[in-house]
Design a protein around this motif. Sequence first.
Motif, short mmCIF file in Angstrom:
data_model
loop_
_atom_site.label_atom_id
_atom_site.label_comp_id
_atom_site.label_asym_id
_atom_site.label_seq_id
_atom_site.Cartn_x
_atom_site.Cartn_y
_atom_site.Cartn_z
N ARG A 1 0.84 -1.19 -0.02
CA ARG A 1 -0.10 0.13 0.01
C ARG A 1 0.79 1.19 0.07
O ARG A 1 1.79 1.29 0.66
CB ARG A 1 -0.75 0.01 1.31
N ASN B 1 -11.54 -1.33 8.89
CA ASN B 1 -11.22 -0.40 9.94
C ASN B 1 -11.52 0.78 9.54
O ASN B 1 -12.60 1.40 10.43
CB ASN B 1 -9.82 -0.48 10.31
N ARG C 1 -12.64 5.49 15.05
CA ARG C 1 -11.97 3.94 15.34
C ARG C 1 -11.26 4.22 16.50
O ARG C 1 -10.84 3.08 17.17
CB ARG C 1 -11.36 3.48 14.21
C1 PEP Z 1 -8.39 -0.04 7.04
O1 PEP Z 1 -8.62 0.73 7.01
O2 PEP Z 1 -9.36 -1.23 7.10
C2 PEP Z 1 -6.95 -0.70 6.83
C3 PEP Z 1 -6.62 -2.06 6.56
O3 PEP Z 1 -6.02 0.51 6.92
P1 PEP Z 1 -5.50 1.07 8.21
O4 PEP Z 1 -5.76 0.22 9.43
O5 PEP Z 1 -3.87 1.09 8.13
O6 PEP Z 1 -5.98 2.30 8.26
#
Ligand code: PEP
Length: 645
Positions: A438, A559, A570
């Motif tokens: 990524r 997430n 979150r």
């Molecule tokens: C997500 O957002 O689910 C993800 C895999 O990326 P990160 O937790 O690094 O934002």
Amino acid sequence: MIERSVVVRVHDGLHARPATQFVKLAKSFACDVEIRCNGRGASTKSAVKLMLLGVKENDEATLRADGEDAADAVAALATFLQTPDAGDVDLTAAPKPAAAPTPAPSVARTDRGVPASEGTAIGPAFAFFPGSLDIQPRTLAPEEIGPEHERYRTALAATVASFREARARPSLRRDDAAIIDALVEVAEDSDFIAAVTRAIGAGRDAPSAVEEAGRSIAASFEALTDPYLRARAEDIRSVTRAIILSLLGRRDMTLADLPKGAVIVADEIAALDLAKATLADIGGIVCRKGAATSHVAIMARAHGIPAVLGFPADEARLKSARTVALDGSSGEVAIDPDAETAARFTGAIAREAAERSALDAYRTVEPQTRDGRRIEIAANLGSLAEIEAARQAGAMGVGLFRTEFLFMERRTLPDEDEQAETYTTLAQAFAPHPVVIRTLDIGGDKPVAGIDFEHEDNPFLGWRGVRMCLERPDVFKPQLRALLRASVVGNVKILLPMIADVGEVRAVRALLDECRAELDAAGHAHGAFELGVMIETPAAVFVAAEIAAEVDFFSVGTNDLTQYVMAADRLNPRVAKLNRTEHPAVLAAIGMAARAARDAGIWIGVCGEAAARPDLIPFFVQNGVTELSMSAASIPRAKKCVTEI
Ligand code: PEP
Ligand code: MG
């Protein structure tokens, strides 16, 4: 008088590392050389004054000196200023200090926090609270002033000696050595010493004199606009704290001092602090802040460390804990458990160990559903150090390599060559299995040195991920070129975070075309790759069909998708009960993205934390997901789960 003006060519100017080297060079001459820049002057023998001068690349600086070796000194310093890579060494964060725990009896009972990394643990508490040193200023009697000067000099010498001792460790990384050099310069800085000496002479006790001088110098750095120089305030604070601790005859604890099997109790832990600990020694983690998708939780899961975050205990209770038991699946925490509670946790630990060994057989399985659909179970990684654990766990490739840790663990940006080497090593480690890398996903909540993030009220809705990258091609293109170079291995897939509009995908494609041409011109080989996007904004779900036409795959970031669909932060434990991927709203969004992928004939995976959940894996697979990527520790169970669908 010797005088010479030069245009500064030192890359990024005289920030910490080059300033330290410049001062060392100046100190090797007997004469005092003054440097003038932007209408202000400073002695070249004071790192603090020099850094506060804020000399930048392309500034004009004048060096002036008198004395026997003035000509040589000015010539040497001028040459330094004209050397672009004079300070071309990366720095990582200085060690974070921690306060010692104060053991005290406490009532045994259990409470709940947010389950962040599964597993049960019980162990001695390790309180990690780098807090204030609580210095009480004192006025000295005249006869105390002389001995206080001596006390300060002794503490300063001991501090510098301890830095030098650390510097001499053979295992020290080059970046850490550079940090320690910078700290020594700050401790021995003539201005800093003069301010402390003046205050003691006026009747202040040494700890508060050091504290005040350090605070005032740190404040001068914090007022600067250059992010590199602003970050130097942290060095000043580290040195100030080290001298005060030496004066008080105390020592800071760091996570490196953690005894094997201890449970860390803290307000919060930065992922970087955790990286400094021997991860295999950590029994568990309990923090007052954070939630299941904090990066510390993600790291804990990657290493199979049970963790409960957002635990609502007051600080004093955590600081006084002697034994802590936790269940990272339910969020239950017992501080100083009574015998019965401790036995319950110990029993659970034994059951988990038995379950783990029963799952062992699944490590080598390439799982298929009962009707014959093959599902790829891949690993989420944050660094090359995690490759081995992922392979051991049976990872069938990498479904998410978070490149931000590569950028966060340091004070300057990694260059293209370094990134190309990292991505190539990663791709080779898993070839021929796919490796999804990524592109940089940082924002105001995860600042990186070298990128000036302004304060944002809502960093999760702000200038982050691909939004920032598209506006900073100087940061983004070296990463894209490095990824293209690693693509010669043949299994690299590039994943774009935070996509909300198809225009962003097109803009990245255009940059990739430019990068390919640049690599051709530079004679670097590059290979074929797949390009995919994270499905993590509601916008990407609504325009999934349009985006699917432009990319090779989707990867659902549950997430962020959950936090944005549910409008529930979150990281905020107070809204954790809304932040549920199993909510019908989130599942509907995932279903829409999966349909768009199927209609366009592209593959779809899930790389958010929900990918490992046995209760959700059947839903994902039934909706056409063919790849699930997760923390290494969850892989065997996910494989078992797939075989039962
Ligand atoms: C997500 O957002 O689910 C993800 C895999 O990326 P990160 O937790 O690094 O934002
Ligand atoms: Mg995300």
